[in-house]
Design an enzyme around this catalytic site. Sequence first.
Site, PDB file in Angstrom:
ATOM      1  N   LYS A 107       0.673  -1.268  -0.218  1.00 53.83           N
ATOM      2  CA  LYS A 107       0.102  -0.024   0.036  1.00 53.83           C
ATOM      3  C   LYS A 107       0.907   1.387   0.066  1.00 53.83           C
ATOM      4  O   LYS A 107       2.062   1.264   0.640  1.00 53.83           O
ATOM      5  CB  LYS A 107      -0.885   0.011   1.243  1.00 53.83           C
ATOM      6  N   LYS A 210     -13.250  -8.145  -7.564  1.00 54.56           N
ATOM      7  CA  LYS A 210     -13.289  -8.603  -6.089  1.00 54.56           C
ATOM      8  C   LYS A 210     -14.667  -9.528  -6.157  1.00 54.56           C
ATOM      9  O   LYS A 210     -15.711  -8.817  -5.949  1.00 54.56           O
ATOM     10  CB  LYS A 210     -13.204  -7.598  -5.076  1.00 54.56           C
TER      11      LYS A 210
END
Length: 336
Positions: A107, A210
Amino acid sequence: MKAVDSAFPHLDFFSLTLREKFRGLSTREGVVFQGPAGWGEFSPFSNYTPHQDSLWLRAALESAFVPFKYPKDASVGVNAIIGDNEDPYVASIRALEQFGCNTVKIKVGLDIGNDVERVDAVVQAFREAGKLADLQIRLDANGRWSVARARETLSELDSAPIEYIEQPCQSVQEIRELHRKIDVPIALDESIRIDGQYEISDFADLAIIKVSPLGGINAIEELITKLDVPIRISGSLESGVGLSASLLAAHTFAPDEVAGLGTGMLLATDLTNEPAVPHRGRISVKRFEPSSEEMIKGALPLDRKELWEQRIARAWALIPVAVLASFGVLEQSVQG
Ligand SMILES: [Mg+2]
Protein backbone atom coordinates in the site's frame (compact mmCIF):
# COMPACT_ATOMS: atom_id res chain seq x y z
CA MET A 1 -33.32 -14.59 13.40
CA LYS A 2 -36.50 -12.56 13.43
CA ALA A 3 -36.00 -10.00 10.70
CA VAL A 4 -34.79 -12.35 8.01
CA ASP A 5 -36.85 -14.81 6.03
CA SER A 6 -37.09 -18.32 7.46
CA ALA A 7 -35.15 -19.43 4.37
CA PHE A 8 -32.02 -18.20 6.05
CA PRO A 9 -29.65 -20.85 7.37
CA HIS A 10 -28.24 -20.80 10.91
CA LEU A 11 -25.74 -17.97 11.39
CA ASP A 12 -22.31 -18.35 12.99
CA PHE A 13 -20.80 -14.99 13.96
CA PHE A 14 -17.03 -14.62 14.02
CA SER A 15 -14.26 -12.23 14.98
CA LEU A 16 -10.75 -12.98 13.76
CA THR A 17 -7.59 -11.30 14.96
CA LEU A 18 -5.29 -9.57 12.50
CA ARG A 19 -1.53 -9.95 12.87
CA GLU A 20 -1.12 -6.17 12.69
CA LYS A 21 -3.61 -3.36 12.24
CA PHE A 22 -4.77 -3.15 8.62
CA ARG A 23 -6.98 -0.38 7.22
CA GLY A 24 -7.31 0.74 10.84
CA LEU A 25 -8.76 -2.64 11.88
CA SER A 26 -7.39 -5.03 14.47
CA THR A 27 -10.13 -7.64 14.07
CA ARG A 28 -12.15 -8.92 11.13
CA GLU A 29 -15.81 -9.62 11.94
CA GLY A 30 -18.58 -11.31 10.01
CA VAL A 31 -21.01 -14.18 9.69
CA VAL A 32 -20.75 -17.59 8.04
CA PHE A 33 -23.60 -19.93 7.22
CA GLN A 34 -24.02 -23.27 5.51
CA GLY A 35 -26.43 -23.93 2.65
CA PRO A 36 -27.00 -27.00 0.50
CA ALA A 37 -23.94 -26.26 -1.67
CA GLY A 38 -21.50 -25.28 1.09
CA TRP A 39 -20.52 -22.28 3.19
CA GLY A 40 -20.94 -18.58 2.53
CA GLU A 41 -19.40 -15.62 4.34
CA PHE A 42 -20.89 -12.17 4.96
CA SER A 43 -18.13 -9.85 6.18
CA PRO A 44 -18.47 -6.43 4.55
CA PHE A 45 -16.37 -3.65 6.06
CA SER A 46 -18.06 -1.34 8.57
CA ASN A 47 -18.12 1.67 6.21
CA TYR A 48 -20.11 -0.17 3.54
CA THR A 49 -23.53 1.13 2.49
CA PRO A 50 -26.65 -1.09 2.71
CA HIS A 51 -26.41 -1.57 -1.08
CA GLN A 52 -22.78 -2.72 -0.82
CA ASP A 53 -23.77 -5.03 2.04
CA SER A 54 -26.50 -6.53 -0.15
CA LEU A 55 -24.01 -7.33 -2.92
CA TRP A 56 -21.79 -9.08 -0.39
CA LEU A 57 -24.72 -11.06 1.02
CA ARG A 58 -25.69 -12.03 -2.51
CA ALA A 59 -22.16 -13.43 -3.02
CA ALA A 60 -22.39 -15.32 0.30
CA LEU A 61 -25.78 -16.82 -0.59
CA GLU A 62 -24.52 -17.82 -4.03
CA SER A 63 -21.59 -19.62 -2.42
CA ALA A 64 -23.89 -21.46 0.01
CA PHE A 65 -26.69 -22.34 -2.41
CA VAL A 66 -25.29 -22.62 -5.95
CA PRO A 67 -23.40 -25.89 -6.49
CA PHE A 68 -20.31 -24.60 -8.29
CA LYS A 69 -17.92 -27.30 -9.37
CA TYR A 70 -14.49 -26.87 -7.84
CA PRO A 71 -11.59 -28.38 -9.79
CA LYS A 72 -9.51 -31.27 -8.48
CA ASP A 73 -5.89 -30.54 -7.62
CA ALA A 74 -5.81 -27.00 -8.96
CA SER A 75 -4.11 -24.00 -7.42
CA VAL A 76 -3.64 -20.33 -8.27
CA GLY A 77 -0.60 -18.11 -7.87
CA VAL A 78 -1.11 -15.29 -5.38
CA ASN A 79 0.69 -12.16 -4.29
CA ALA A 80 1.91 -11.53 -0.76
CA ILE A 81 0.55 -8.46 1.00
CA ILE A 82 2.54 -6.15 3.19
CA GLY A 83 0.40 -4.82 6.01
CA ASP A 84 0.15 -1.09 6.60
CA ASN A 85 2.00 -1.37 9.88
CA GLU A 86 4.52 -4.02 8.96
CA ASP A 87 8.17 -3.37 8.30
CA PRO A 88 8.33 -3.92 4.52
CA TYR A 89 11.78 -5.51 4.70
CA VAL A 90 10.76 -8.03 7.38
CA ALA A 91 7.43 -8.69 5.64
CA SER A 92 9.21 -9.33 2.32
CA ILE A 93 11.52 -11.90 3.90
CA ARG A 94 8.44 -13.58 5.38
CA ALA A 95 6.66 -13.48 2.00
CA LEU A 96 9.62 -15.21 0.40
CA GLU A 97 10.66 -17.68 3.08
CA GLN A 98 7.32 -18.63 4.62
CA PHE A 99 4.96 -18.26 1.67
CA GLY A 100 7.17 -18.47 -1.43
CA CYS A 101 5.62 -15.37 -3.05
CA ASN A 102 7.61 -13.41 -5.63
CA THR A 103 4.82 -10.93 -6.27
CA VAL A 104 4.33 -8.46 -3.46
CA LYS A 105 1.59 -5.91 -3.00
CA ILE A 106 2.33 -2.84 -0.96
CA LYS A 107 0.00 0.00 0.00
CA VAL A 108 1.25 3.49 -0.80
CA GLY A 109 0.06 6.99 -0.04
CA LEU A 110 -0.42 6.20 3.67
CA ASP A 111 0.76 8.44 6.48
CA ILE A 112 3.30 5.91 7.61
CA GLY A 113 6.56 7.02 6.15
CA ASN A 114 7.94 7.38 2.72
CA ASP A 115 6.52 5.35 -0.16
CA VAL A 116 9.86 5.21 -1.95
CA GLU A 117 11.70 3.97 1.15
CA ARG A 118 9.08 1.29 1.77
CA VAL A 119 9.29 -0.01 -1.79
CA ASP A 120 13.09 0.15 -1.70
CA ALA A 121 13.02 -2.05 1.42
CA VAL A 122 11.10 -4.72 -0.53
CA VAL A 123 13.63 -4.53 -3.38
CA GLN A 124 16.51 -4.77 -0.90
CA ALA A 125 15.04 -7.85 0.79
CA PHE A 126 14.64 -9.65 -2.54
CA ARG A 127 18.09 -8.56 -3.72
CA GLU A 128 19.75 -9.92 -0.57
CA ALA A 129 17.85 -13.19 -0.98
CA GLY A 130 19.12 -13.48 -4.58
CA LYS A 131 15.51 -13.29 -5.84
CA LEU A 132 15.41 -9.81 -7.34
CA ALA A 133 14.96 -11.15 -10.89
CA ASP A 134 11.70 -12.85 -9.79
CA LEU A 135 10.24 -9.87 -7.92
CA GLN A 136 7.09 -8.13 -9.15
CA ILE A 137 5.72 -5.26 -7.10
CA ARG A 138 2.09 -4.15 -7.11
CA LEU A 139 1.45 -0.74 -5.63
CA ASP A 140 -2.00 0.19 -4.30
CA ALA A 141 -2.70 3.83 -3.47
CA ASN A 142 -6.46 3.35 -2.90
CA GLY A 143 -6.95 6.71 -4.63
CA ARG A 144 -4.77 8.60 -2.15
CA TRP A 145 -2.27 10.10 -4.60
CA SER A 146 -2.61 13.33 -6.56
CA VAL A 147 -1.43 13.23 -10.17
CA ALA A 148 1.70 15.17 -9.20
CA ARG A 149 2.54 12.90 -6.29
CA ALA A 150 1.95 9.80 -8.39
CA ARG A 151 4.31 11.04 -11.12
CA GLU A 152 6.96 12.09 -8.64
CA THR A 153 6.89 8.84 -6.67
CA LEU A 154 6.81 6.60 -9.74
CA SER A 155 9.73 8.45 -11.32
CA GLU A 156 11.75 7.90 -8.13
CA LEU A 157 10.85 4.20 -8.33
CA ASP A 158 11.97 3.99 -11.92
CA SER A 159 14.38 1.11 -11.35
CA ALA A 160 12.01 -0.98 -9.18
CA PRO A 161 10.14 -3.83 -10.91
CA ILE A 162 6.65 -2.28 -10.66
CA GLU A 163 4.04 -4.50 -12.33
CA TYR A 164 1.25 -1.96 -11.93
CA ILE A 165 -0.18 0.78 -9.76
CA GLU A 166 -3.67 0.09 -8.44
CA GLN A 167 -6.11 3.03 -8.19
CA PRO A 168 -3.38 5.70 -8.05
CA CYS A 169 -5.83 8.61 -7.78
CA GLN A 170 -9.45 8.86 -6.74
CA SER A 171 -11.16 10.26 -9.83
CA VAL A 172 -11.25 8.90 -13.35
CA GLN A 173 -10.34 12.38 -14.57
CA GLU A 174 -7.06 12.34 -12.61
CA ILE A 175 -6.30 8.78 -13.67
CA ARG A 176 -6.89 9.71 -17.29
CA GLU A 177 -4.39 12.55 -16.96
CA LEU A 178 -1.85 10.35 -15.16
CA HIS A 179 -2.17 7.59 -17.75
CA ARG A 180 -0.98 9.96 -20.45
CA LYS A 181 2.07 10.92 -18.40
CA ILE A 182 3.45 7.62 -17.05
CA ASP A 183 4.56 4.29 -18.48
CA VAL A 184 3.64 2.16 -15.44
CA PRO A 185 0.41 0.20 -16.12
CA ILE A 186 -2.63 1.39 -14.17
CA ALA A 187 -5.17 -1.00 -12.61
CA LEU A 188 -8.58 0.25 -11.53
CA ASP A 189 -10.23 -1.06 -8.37
CA GLU A 190 -12.52 1.45 -6.63
CA SER A 191 -13.46 3.08 -9.96
CA ILE A 192 -14.96 -0.23 -11.07
CA ARG A 193 -16.53 -1.26 -7.79
CA ILE A 194 -17.88 2.07 -6.68
CA ASP A 195 -18.20 4.16 -9.86
CA GLY A 196 -19.23 1.31 -12.19
CA GLN A 197 -16.71 2.11 -14.94
CA TYR A 198 -16.38 -0.68 -17.53
CA GLU A 199 -15.04 0.80 -20.78
CA ILE A 200 -11.71 1.89 -19.43
CA SER A 201 -9.05 0.85 -21.93
CA ASP A 202 -8.23 4.40 -22.99
CA PHE A 203 -7.10 5.32 -19.47
CA ALA A 204 -6.36 2.06 -17.66
CA ASP A 205 -4.64 -1.23 -18.39
CA LEU A 206 -6.19 -3.67 -15.92
CA ALA A 207 -9.25 -4.14 -13.73
CA ILE A 208 -9.20 -5.51 -10.17
CA ILE A 209 -12.22 -7.75 -9.61
CA LYS A 210 -13.37 -8.70 -6.10
CA VAL A 211 -15.94 -11.46 -5.79
CA SER A 212 -17.58 -10.65 -2.44
CA PRO A 213 -18.11 -6.87 -2.86
CA LEU A 214 -19.28 -7.29 -6.47
CA GLY A 215 -22.03 -9.81 -5.70
CA GLY A 216 -20.54 -13.22 -6.45
CA ILE A 217 -19.21 -15.35 -9.29
CA ASN A 218 -22.20 -15.00 -11.64
CA ALA A 219 -22.23 -11.23 -11.14
CA ILE A 220 -18.54 -10.82 -11.90
CA GLU A 221 -18.79 -13.05 -14.96
CA GLU A 222 -21.31 -10.60 -16.38
CA LEU A 223 -19.11 -7.66 -15.41
CA ILE A 224 -15.98 -9.18 -16.97
CA THR A 225 -17.74 -9.43 -20.34
CA LYS A 226 -18.43 -5.68 -20.19
CA LEU A 227 -14.81 -4.77 -19.40
CA ASP A 228 -12.38 -3.98 -22.20
CA VAL A 229 -9.16 -4.72 -20.24
CA PRO A 230 -7.64 -7.87 -18.64
CA ILE A 231 -8.49 -8.59 -15.01
CA ARG A 232 -6.88 -9.69 -11.77
CA ILE A 233 -9.03 -11.35 -9.10
CA SER A 234 -8.41 -9.94 -5.64
CA GLY A 235 -9.69 -10.61 -2.12
CA SER A 236 -11.32 -8.52 0.57
CA LEU A 237 -9.60 -9.87 3.66
CA GLU A 238 -12.15 -12.64 4.11
CA SER A 239 -11.57 -15.69 6.29
CA GLY A 240 -10.50 -18.83 4.47
CA VAL A 241 -14.20 -19.71 4.13
CA GLY A 242 -14.98 -16.51 2.23
CA LEU A 243 -11.83 -16.75 0.15
CA SER A 244 -12.94 -20.02 -1.50
CA ALA A 245 -15.22 -18.38 -4.11
CA SER A 246 -12.45 -15.93 -5.03
CA LEU A 247 -10.02 -18.82 -5.56
CA LEU A 248 -12.54 -20.47 -7.88
CA ALA A 249 -13.05 -17.17 -9.72
CA ALA A 250 -9.30 -16.71 -10.18
CA HIS A 251 -9.01 -20.27 -11.50
CA THR A 252 -11.96 -19.71 -13.86
CA PHE A 253 -11.39 -16.19 -15.17
CA ALA A 254 -7.64 -15.52 -14.84
CA PRO A 255 -5.95 -18.91 -14.27
CA ASP A 256 -2.48 -17.88 -15.46
CA GLU A 257 -2.32 -14.62 -13.55
CA VAL A 258 -1.15 -13.98 -10.01
CA ALA A 259 -4.28 -13.23 -7.97
CA GLY A 260 -4.49 -10.81 -5.05
CA LEU A 261 -5.59 -13.59 -2.72
CA GLY A 262 -2.74 -13.80 -0.22
CA THR A 263 -4.80 -11.83 2.31
CA GLY A 264 -4.82 -14.79 4.75
CA MET A 265 -1.25 -13.79 5.59
CA LEU A 266 -2.66 -10.78 7.44
CA LEU A 267 -4.80 -12.92 9.77
CA ALA A 268 -3.43 -14.25 13.05
CA THR A 269 -6.41 -16.63 13.35
CA ASP A 270 -8.77 -18.20 10.82
CA LEU A 271 -12.03 -20.19 10.91
CA THR A 272 -10.47 -23.17 9.20
CA ASN A 273 -8.13 -25.87 10.49
CA GLU A 274 -5.86 -25.23 7.59
CA PRO A 275 -5.28 -21.50 6.98
CA ALA A 276 -5.85 -20.34 3.39
CA VAL A 277 -2.36 -18.95 2.92
CA PRO A 278 0.12 -19.49 0.09
CA HIS A 279 2.56 -22.40 -0.11
CA ARG A 280 5.31 -21.82 -2.66
CA GLY A 281 3.36 -18.81 -3.84
CA ARG A 282 0.13 -20.71 -4.58
CA ILE A 283 -3.15 -21.57 -2.81
CA SER A 284 -5.29 -24.64 -3.57
CA VAL A 285 -8.60 -23.95 -5.29
CA LYS A 286 -11.15 -25.58 -3.01
CA ARG A 287 -13.86 -24.91 -0.50
CA PHE A 288 -12.09 -24.13 2.77
CA GLU A 289 -14.51 -25.17 5.51
CA PRO A 290 -14.77 -23.90 9.07
CA SER A 291 -13.64 -26.13 11.91
CA SER A 292 -15.80 -26.20 15.03
CA GLU A 293 -12.77 -25.69 17.24
CA GLU A 294 -11.65 -22.53 15.40
CA MET A 295 -15.26 -21.29 15.25
CA ILE A 296 -15.50 -21.47 19.04
CA LYS A 297 -12.17 -19.67 19.43
CA GLY A 298 -13.20 -17.03 16.89
CA ALA A 299 -16.75 -16.44 18.17
CA LEU A 300 -17.99 -12.86 18.04
CA PRO A 301 -18.55 -11.12 21.40
CA LEU A 302 -22.28 -11.30 22.24
CA ASP A 303 -22.77 -7.53 22.25
CA ARG A 304 -21.73 -7.36 18.57
CA LYS A 305 -24.28 -9.92 17.32
CA GLU A 306 -27.27 -7.64 17.13
CA LEU A 307 -25.46 -5.22 14.84
CA TRP A 308 -24.58 -8.04 12.44
CA GLU A 309 -28.13 -9.44 12.58
CA GLN A 310 -29.46 -6.02 11.64
CA ARG A 311 -26.96 -5.62 8.81
CA ILE A 312 -27.80 -9.02 7.37
CA ALA A 313 -31.56 -8.39 7.62
CA ARG A 314 -31.21 -5.02 5.87
CA ALA A 315 -28.99 -6.51 3.16
CA TRP A 316 -31.39 -9.43 2.65
CA ALA A 317 -34.30 -7.05 2.06
CA LEU A 318 -32.36 -5.36 -0.76
CA ILE A 319 -31.60 -8.50 -2.80
CA PRO A 320 -34.03 -8.83 -5.72
CA VAL A 321 -36.39 -11.81 -5.36
CA ALA A 322 -35.38 -12.95 -8.85
CA VAL A 323 -31.77 -13.28 -7.69
CA LEU A 324 -32.76 -15.27 -4.60
CA ALA A 325 -34.95 -17.49 -6.80
CA SER A 326 -32.10 -18.04 -9.27
CA PHE A 327 -29.92 -19.29 -6.39
CA GLY A 328 -32.69 -21.64 -5.21
CA VAL A 329 -32.83 -19.86 -1.83
CA LEU A 330 -36.61 -19.43 -1.92
CA GLU A 331 -37.42 -23.04 -2.82
CA GLN A 332 -35.35 -24.00 0.20
CA SER A 333 -37.71 -21.86 2.26
CA VAL A 334 -40.83 -23.57 0.94
CA GLN A 335 -39.38 -27.03 1.51
CA GLY A 336 -37.80 -26.16 4.85
MG1 LIG B 1 -7.19 -1.96 -4.23
